[in-house]
Design an enzyme around this catalytic site. Structure first.
Site, mmCIF file in Angstrom:
data_model
loop_
_atom_site.group_PDB
_atom_site.id
_atom_site.type_symbol
_atom_site.label_atom_id
_atom_site.label_comp_id
_atom_site.label_asym_id
_atom_site.label_seq_id
_atom_site.Cartn_x
_atom_site.Cartn_y
_atom_site.Cartn_z
ATOM 1 N N ASP A 105 0.871 -1.163 0.000
ATOM 2 C CA ASP A 105 0.000 0.000 0.000
ATOM 3 C C ASP A 105 0.917 1.226 0.000
ATOM 4 O OD1 ASP A 105 -2.196 1.694 0.210
ATOM 5 O OD2 ASP A 105 -2.538 1.334 2.331
ATOM 6 N N SER A 106 0.325 2.396 -0.148
ATOM 7 C CA SER A 106 1.141 3.614 -0.099
ATOM 8 C C SER A 106 1.551 3.955 1.328
ATOM 9 C CB SER A 106 0.364 4.788 -0.704
ATOM 10 O OG SER A 106 -0.822 5.029 0.026
ATOM 11 N N TYR B 125 -1.204 7.835 -2.747
ATOM 12 C CA TYR B 125 -1.328 7.559 -4.183
ATOM 13 C C TYR B 125 -2.476 8.348 -4.806
ATOM 14 C CZ TYR B 125 1.785 3.410 -4.146
ATOM 15 O OH TYR B 125 2.853 2.564 -4.073
ATOM 16 N N GLY B 126 -3.517 8.593 -4.013
ATOM 17 C CA GLY B 126 -4.751 9.152 -4.565
ATOM 18 C C GLY B 126 -4.656 10.565 -5.093
ATOM 19 N N CYS C 16 -4.561 -1.667 -1.654
ATOM 20 C CA CYS C 16 -4.796 -0.246 -1.890
ATOM 21 C C CYS C 16 -5.789 -0.130 -3.031
ATOM 22 C CB CYS C 16 -3.490 0.449 -2.250
ATOM 23 S SG CYS C 16 -3.679 2.145 -2.828
ATOM 24 N N ASN C 17 -6.829 0.636 -2.832
ATOM 25 C CA ASN C 17 -7.855 0.762 -3.857
ATOM 26 C C ASN C 17 -7.392 1.582 -5.051
ATOM 27 O OD1 ASN C 17 -10.673 -0.303 -2.633
ATOM 28 N ND2 ASN C 17 -9.400 0.518 -1.013
ATOM 29 N N THR C 18 -6.630 2.632 -4.808
ATOM 30 C CA THR C 18 -6.097 3.420 -5.923
ATOM 31 C C THR C 18 -5.141 2.576 -6.749
ATOM 32 O OG1 THR C 18 -6.289 5.470 -4.635
ATOM 33 C CG2 THR C 18 -4.862 5.511 -6.571
ATOM 34 N N CYS D 57 -10.839 2.901 0.453
ATOM 35 C CA CYS D 57 -9.423 3.164 0.702
ATOM 36 C C CYS D 57 -9.089 2.406 1.967
ATOM 37 C CB CYS D 57 -9.166 4.667 0.882
ATOM 38 S SG CYS D 57 -7.483 5.049 1.425
ATOM 39 N N THR D 58 -8.005 1.682 1.973
ATOM 40 C CA THR D 58 -7.700 0.830 3.124
ATOM 41 C C THR D 58 -7.504 1.639 4.404
ATOM 42 O OG1 THR D 58 -5.401 0.790 2.332
ATOM 43 C CG2 THR D 58 -6.766 -1.132 1.863
#
Length: 204
Positions: free
Chosen positions: A9-10, A41-42, A70-72, A182-183
Site C-alpha cells: 500500500d502507499s 497515491y490518490g 490499496c484501492n487506488t 481506501c484501506t
C-alpha cells in the site's frame, strides 16, 4: 522470494488487510511494503502511478502472491497490460460483497479522488445493477496518516467537522451500505456512524 506473500500500500492503511491475512494464514511468510515516499497515491497522476505500480509488481513478481492492499493502486493495476496470476487486487471482491449484503442495492463509496475519477468501483457496481453514490475524499488519508500531530481530542474534532460536511452528500441517497474504498478509511468507522446511518460498512 518464492515463499513470500507481498502486501503493499502507499502507507499504513493496508495493514488492515495484512492483519486479516496473517490471522487466516499464520504459517505464511509475509512482506509488508509501505510506499510512503509517494503517500498518498490518490493525489498522484495516472501516468506516474502506472509506472510506480508496474515497477513494484515487477520487482516482487517472483513472490508466491502479491496483494494490492490499496484501492487506488488496484484501480491503476486494472489499466496496466500486466497478467501475473499471482497478483490480487480488491475492487471486484469488495464490490461483490457490498452488493450481496445490501438490501436496497443503493451503495455509497468513499475513496481517494483518483479512485473515484477512474471509476472502477462505479463500473463494478453498475455491472451488478447497483445504484452508486461515489464521494471523493482524499483528505481523509491525510487525517489518518497525520493523526500523531494532534491530541486525541483535537484529532476527533477535526475529523468530525470534515465528516459532517462531506457526508451531507449522502443526505437524500437512501444508501444502506458504504464501501470504504481506501484501506485507510476502515480506521474511522466509529466516527462515520455519528454522521451516517447505514446498516453495512464494507472495509476494503
Amino acid at each position: 522470494m518464492k515463499d513470500k506473500i507481498v502486501v503493499f500500500d502507499s502507507g499504513l492503511g493496508g495493514l488492515n488487510i495484512y492483519k486479516t491475512l496473517t490471522n487466516k494464514h499464520p504459517n505464511e511468510n509475509y512482506i509488508y511494503f509501505a510506499d510512503e515516499l509517494y503517500l498518498p497515491y490518490g493525489t498522484k497522476s495516472v501516468e506516474f502511478l502506472k509506472q510506480r505500480i508496474r515497477s513494484i509488481i515487477e520487482y516482487f513478481k517472483d513472490a508466491k502472491a502479491i496483494v494490492i492492499a490499496c484501492n487506488t493502486a488496484s484501480s491503476i493495476y486494472r489499466l496496466l497490460d500486466l497478467n501475473y496470476p499471482n497478483v490480487y487486487e480488491i475492487i471486484d471482491v469488495t464490490s461483490q460483497y457490498a452488493y450481496n449484503t445490501s438490501r436496497n442495492k443503493k451503495i455509497g463509496v468513499i475513496a481517494t479522488d483518483l479512485t473515484i475519477e477512474l471509476g472502477m468501483y462505479q463500473d463494478a457496481l453498475n455491472k451488478l445493477n447497483a445504484k452508486v453514490f461515489p464521494l471523493k475524499y482524499s483528505e481523509l488519508v491525510d487525517f489518518i496518516e497525520g493523526k500523531d500531530q494532534y491530541s486525541e481530542e483535537e484529532y476527533l474534532r477535526i475529523v468530525n467537522e470534515s465528516l459532517k460536511d462531506k457526508f451531507s452528500f449522502f443526505k437524500d441517497s437512501d444508501i444502506d451500505s458504504l464501501i470504504c474504498g481506501c484501506t485507510h478509511f476502515g480506521y474511522l468507522i466509529d466516527e462515520y456512524k455519528k454522521h451516517l446511518t447505514v446498516s453495512n460498512y464494507v472495509i476494503s
